[in-house]
Write a protein that holds these residues in place. Structure first.
Motif, PDB file in Angstrom:
ATOM      1  N   ASN A  33      16.941  25.687  -4.255  1.00  0.00           N
ATOM      2  CA  ASN A  33      17.360  24.468  -3.571  1.00  0.00           C
ATOM      3  C   ASN A  33      18.517  24.734  -2.594  1.00  0.00           C
ATOM      4  OD1 ASN A  33      19.454  24.981  -5.330  1.00  0.00           O
ATOM      5  ND2 ASN A  33      19.467  22.953  -6.254  1.00  0.00           N
ATOM      6  N   ALA A  47      19.021  24.828   0.658  1.00  0.00           N
ATOM      7  CA  ALA A  47      19.299  23.898   1.763  1.00  0.00           C
ATOM      8  C   ALA A  47      19.999  22.641   1.252  1.00  0.00           C
ATOM      9  CB  ALA A  47      18.004  23.535   2.485  1.00  0.00           C
ATOM     10  N   GLN A  48      19.514  22.088   0.156  1.00  0.00           N
ATOM     11  CA  GLN A  48      20.137  20.896  -0.419  1.00  0.00           C
ATOM     12  C   GLN A  48      21.513  21.224  -0.989  1.00  0.00           C
ATOM     13  OE1 GLN A  48      17.070  22.014  -1.351  1.00  0.00           O
ATOM     14  NE2 GLN A  48      15.670  20.480  -0.519  1.00  0.00           N
ATOM     15  N   ARG A  49      21.655  22.390  -1.583  1.00  0.00           N
ATOM     16  CA  ARG A  49      22.936  22.812  -2.151  1.00  0.00           C
ATOM     17  C   ARG A  49      23.993  22.898  -1.055  1.00  0.00           C
ATOM     18  NH1 ARG A  49      26.391  26.831  -3.073  1.00  0.00           N
ATOM     19  NH2 ARG A  49      25.422  28.198  -1.559  1.00  0.00           N
ATOM     20  N   LEU A  97      23.995  21.337   1.856  1.00  0.00           N
ATOM     21  CA  LEU A  97      24.306  19.981   2.324  1.00  0.00           C
ATOM     22  C   LEU A  97      25.282  19.295   1.371  1.00  0.00           C
ATOM     23  CD1 LEU A  97      20.795  18.742   3.531  1.00  0.00           C
ATOM     24  CD2 LEU A  97      22.805  19.236   4.962  1.00  0.00           C
ATOM     25  N   ASP A  98      25.054  19.466   0.080  1.00  0.00           N
ATOM     26  CA  ASP A  98      25.951  18.898  -0.930  1.00  0.00           C
ATOM     27  C   ASP A  98      27.342  19.521  -0.808  1.00  0.00           C
ATOM     28  OD1 ASP A  98      26.844  17.447  -3.133  1.00  0.00           O
ATOM     29  OD2 ASP A  98      25.687  18.588  -4.598  1.00  0.00           O
ATOM     30  N   GLN A 115      25.316  15.946  -8.214  1.00  0.00           N
ATOM     31  CA  GLN A 115      23.888  16.018  -7.883  1.00  0.00           C
ATOM     32  C   GLN A 115      23.198  17.203  -8.562  1.00  0.00           C
ATOM     33  OE1 GLN A 115      26.298  15.499  -5.401  1.00  0.00           O
ATOM     34  NE2 GLN A 115      25.877  13.311  -5.497  1.00  0.00           N
ATOM     35  N   HIS A 157      23.882  20.470  -8.066  1.00  0.00           N
ATOM     36  CA  HIS A 157      23.883  21.723  -7.306  1.00  0.00           C
ATOM     37  C   HIS A 157      25.046  22.603  -7.741  1.00  0.00           C
ATOM     38  CE1 HIS A 157      21.832  18.908  -4.416  1.00  0.00           C
ATOM     39  NE2 HIS A 157      20.917  19.838  -4.634  1.00  0.00           N
TER      40      HIS A 157
END
Length: 164
Positions: A9, A11-13, A15-16, A122, A124
């Motif tokens: 994850n 990309a999401q990590r 962003l977070d 979230q 991450h």
């Protein structure tokens, strides 16, 4: 040396991580206090609150280390954020992932590493609370639990500081 993989994850990590607005911020006694407690509790020369960015690990808090960051591709913390449990390397010279790592073969001459992933709300993994020694050592389950408790304190401070 084995370069750490990226989490599935990633990309999401990232962003977070950006949403937390923690990278390259000033030193903060809340984090320094926890790192000092970990350093003294485990009697190690180095304790860090490490944040793993795209290409580097940046230290929000550092006790016993002058560097403010290192490259992610040589980081132990990059490996630690791939799991949920405390990541331990009892003797880096005997671990094929790290035996020729420049952080092992040169300063700070890492032999022992234990890092607990720091999770965002979230889920991450943003980084680690880690302890480092220049001597090999074992790390029992009670020590792992204690390091995880210190890491939970860091997570609470991250949430408080960042309001995320």
């Amino acid at each position: 040396m084995k370069t750490p993989d990226s989490p599935d994850n990633e990309a999401q990590r990232l962003l977070d991580l950006v949403a937390h607005n923690i990278l390259d911020t000033k030193a903060d006694e809340r984090f320094d206090r926890i790192a000092r407690l970990a350093q003294r509790t485990f009697n190690v020369p180095i304790a860090l609150v490490s944040i793993v960015d795209k290409d580097r690990q940046w230290f929000k808090s550092r006790c016993g280390l002058d560097a403010e960051q290192t490259s992610r591709d040589i980081s132990f913390c990059g490996h630690a954020i791939l799991g949920d449990a405390v990541f331990v390397v009892e003797n880096a010279l005997e671990d094929e992932r790290f035996s020729d790592n420049p952080l092992v073969t040169g300063p700070p001459n890492i032999r022992f590493y234990a890092g607990c992933p720091l999770s965002s709300s979230q889920g991450h993994k943003l980084g680690t609370l880690c302890i480092i020694d220049d001597k090999p050592r074992s790390f029992d389950s009670e020590s792992r639990e204690l390091l995880a408790s210190f890491a939970e304190m860091v997570e609470c401070e991250l949430k408080e500081l960042c309001h995320v």
